[in-house]
Design a protein around this motif. Sequence first.
Motif, PDB file in Angstrom:
ATOM      1  N   GLN A  44      65.318  50.858  26.596  1.00 57.58           N
ATOM      2  CA  GLN A  44      66.362  50.020  27.189  1.00 57.58           C
ATOM      3  C   GLN A  44      66.208  49.964  28.702  1.00 57.58           C
ATOM      4  N   ASP A  45      66.739  48.893  29.293  1.00 54.12           N
ATOM      5  CA  ASP A  45      66.700  48.766  30.753  1.00 54.12           C
ATOM      6  C   ASP A  45      67.435  49.920  31.429  1.00 54.12           C
ATOM      7  N   ASN A  46      68.641  50.151  30.997  1.00 50.08           N
ATOM      8  CA  ASN A  46      69.468  51.217  31.568  1.00 50.08           C
ATOM      9  C   ASN A  46      70.019  52.073  30.444  1.00 50.08           C
ATOM     10  N   LEU A  47      70.159  53.352  30.722  1.00 48.04           N
ATOM     11  CA  LEU A  47      70.743  54.247  29.724  1.00 48.04           C
ATOM     12  C   LEU A  47      72.132  54.656  30.199  1.00 48.04           C
ATOM     13  N   PRO A  48      73.153  54.134  29.556  1.00 47.68           N
ATOM     14  CA  PRO A  48      74.505  54.569  29.925  1.00 47.68           C
ATOM     15  C   PRO A  48      74.717  56.034  29.551  1.00 47.68           C
ATOM     16  N   PRO A  49      75.691  56.692  30.158  1.00 45.60           N
ATOM     17  CA  PRO A  49      75.945  58.117  29.903  1.00 45.60           C
ATOM     18  C   PRO A  49      76.174  58.469  28.433  1.00 45.60           C
ATOM     19  N   ILE A  50      76.553  57.506  27.610  1.00 50.35           N
ATOM     20  CA  ILE A  50      76.799  57.798  26.191  1.00 50.35           C
ATOM     21  C   ILE A  50      75.538  58.323  25.500  1.00 50.35           C
ATOM     22  N   HIS A  51      74.371  57.927  25.975  1.00 51.02           N
ATOM     23  CA  HIS A  51      73.127  58.401  25.356  1.00 51.02           C
ATOM     24  C   HIS A  51      72.890  59.888  25.658  1.00 51.02           C
ATOM     25  N   GLN A  52      73.276  60.312  26.855  1.00 54.25           N
ATOM     26  CA  GLN A  52      73.197  61.743  27.171  1.00 54.25           C
ATOM     27  C   GLN A  52      74.205  62.515  26.316  1.00 54.25           C
ATOM     28  N   ALA A  53      75.395  61.960  26.168  1.00 54.90           N
ATOM     29  CA  ALA A  53      76.403  62.604  25.329  1.00 54.90           C
ATOM     30  C   ALA A  53      75.910  62.692  23.891  1.00 54.90           C
ATOM     31  N   GLN A  54      75.231  61.659  23.430  1.00 51.62           N
ATOM     32  CA  GLN A  54      74.719  61.630  22.059  1.00 51.62           C
ATOM     33  C   GLN A  54      73.739  62.772  21.811  1.00 51.62           C
ATOM     34  N   ILE A  55      72.773  62.952  22.689  1.00 49.95           N
ATOM     35  CA  ILE A  55      71.782  64.007  22.453  1.00 49.95           C
ATOM     36  C   ILE A  55      72.426  65.387  22.569  1.00 49.95           C
ATOM     37  N   LEU A  56      73.353  65.555  23.494  1.00 46.42           N
ATOM     38  CA  LEU A  56      74.042  66.843  23.617  1.00 46.42           C
ATOM     39  C   LEU A  56      74.856  67.143  22.357  1.00 46.42           C
ATOM     40  N   THR A  57      75.468  66.119  21.794  1.00 47.11           N
ATOM     41  CA  THR A  57      76.237  66.295  20.560  1.00 47.11           C
ATOM     42  C   THR A  57      75.316  66.641  19.401  1.00 47.11           C
ATOM     43  N   TYR A  58      74.190  65.963  19.282  1.00 44.79           N
ATOM     44  CA  TYR A  58      73.226  66.289  18.223  1.00 44.79           C
ATOM     45  C   TYR A  58      72.754  67.733  18.352  1.00 44.79           C
ATOM     46  N   MET A  59      72.465  68.157  19.579  1.00 44.01           N
ATOM     47  CA  MET A  59      72.029  69.538  19.806  1.00 44.01           C
ATOM     48  C   MET A  59      73.098  70.524  19.334  1.00 44.01           C
ATOM     49  N   LYS A  60      74.342  70.220  19.651  1.00 42.56           N
ATOM     50  CA  LYS A  60      75.443  71.096  19.261  1.00 42.56           C
ATOM     51  C   LYS A  60      75.621  71.125  17.745  1.00 42.56           C
ATOM     52  N   LEU A  61      75.661  69.947  17.121  1.00 44.97           N
ATOM     53  CA  LEU A  61      75.877  69.870  15.677  1.00 44.97           C
ATOM     54  C   LEU A  61      74.726  70.492  14.887  1.00 44.97           C
ATOM     55  N   LEU A  62      73.505  70.335  15.395  1.00 48.69           N
ATOM     56  CA  LEU A  62      72.326  70.901  14.724  1.00 48.69           C
ATOM     57  C   LEU A  62      72.056  72.349  15.143  1.00 48.69           C
ATOM     58  N   LYS A  63      72.826  72.821  16.137  1.00 53.17           N
ATOM     59  CA  LYS A  63      72.681  74.184  16.667  1.00 53.17           C
ATOM     60  C   LYS A  63      71.266  74.424  17.206  1.00 53.17           C
ATOM     61  N   LYS A  64      70.804  73.482  18.020  1.00 51.66           N
ATOM     62  CA  LYS A  64      69.469  73.553  18.616  1.00 51.66           C
ATOM     63  C   LYS A  64      69.603  73.730  20.121  1.00 51.66           C
ATOM     64  N   PRO A  65      68.720  74.536  20.729  1.00 52.91           N
ATOM     65  CA  PRO A  65      68.881  74.903  22.133  1.00 52.91           C
ATOM     66  C   PRO A  65      68.400  73.884  23.157  1.00 52.91           C
ATOM     67  N   LYS A  66      67.594  72.916  22.725  1.00 54.11           N
ATOM     68  CA  LYS A  66      66.990  72.018  23.709  1.00 54.11           C
ATOM     69  C   LYS A  66      66.890  70.614  23.144  1.00 54.11           C
ATOM     70  N   GLY A  67      66.962  69.633  24.050  1.00 57.74           N
ATOM     71  CA  GLY A  67      66.811  68.238  23.664  1.00 57.74           C
ATOM     72  C   GLY A  67      66.110  67.469  24.764  1.00 57.74           C
ATOM     73  N   ILE A  68      65.391  66.419  24.364  1.00 62.65           N
ATOM     74  CA  ILE A  68      64.720  65.560  25.335  1.00 62.65           C
ATOM     75  C   ILE A  68      65.065  64.121  24.996  1.00 62.65           C
ATOM     76  N   LEU A  69      65.535  63.404  26.001  1.00 58.20           N
ATOM     77  CA  LEU A  69      65.843  61.985  25.880  1.00 58.20           C
ATOM     78  C   LEU A  69      64.712  61.213  26.551  1.00 58.20           C
ATOM     79  N   PHE A  70      64.001  60.399  25.773  1.00 53.36           N
ATOM     80  CA  PHE A  70      62.923  59.562  26.310  1.00 53.36           C
ATOM     81  C   PHE A  70      63.371  58.115  26.315  1.00 53.36           C
ATOM     82  N   ASN A  71      63.167  57.453  27.442  1.00 54.92           N
ATOM     83  CA  ASN A  71      63.373  56.007  27.526  1.00 54.92           C
ATOM     84  C   ASN A  71      62.028  55.373  27.859  1.00 54.92           C
TER      85      ASN A  71
END
Length: 137
Positions: free
Chosen positions: A86-113
């Motif tokens: 995407q051209d721009n990544l709104p903050p919701i995408h950061q919230a999304q990966i942080l939520t996935y990390m929490k729900l999956l109980k995983k220590p690290k995440g990487i957001l690639f655009n």
Amino acid sequence: MLLTKTYLKDLTYKINGAAIEVHKELGPGLLESVYHKCMKTELTLRGISFKSELKVKINFKGNELETDYRCDLLVEDCIVLELKAQDNLPPIHQAQILTYMKLLKKPKGILFNFHCINLYNEGQKTFVNEYFSLLDD
């Protein structure tokens, strides 16, 4: 495999290398689904195990609920990858990966655009959470 901060750092380096290779070959401007397929191929070629389109369940008040949420890639059962184009990544995408990390109980995440000129400098962001802080070095 013993999950440590050092292991995650080394695996992150390998994942970033795979993503940079995909971006170098394809460049920006394609659909997210294309980058997803190519990332799966590149991770496989590098011998890195992953799960694709992993369903993310929610535990709500003691009840495990099926959802329509899917993690793009879960690498080596410890790093969540979320892929965007995407051209721009709104903050919701950061919230999304942080939520996935929490729900999956995983220590690290990487957001690639992949919709950028230089993936390493402007197209990736790494996240850690409380699970990361509990790991040994």
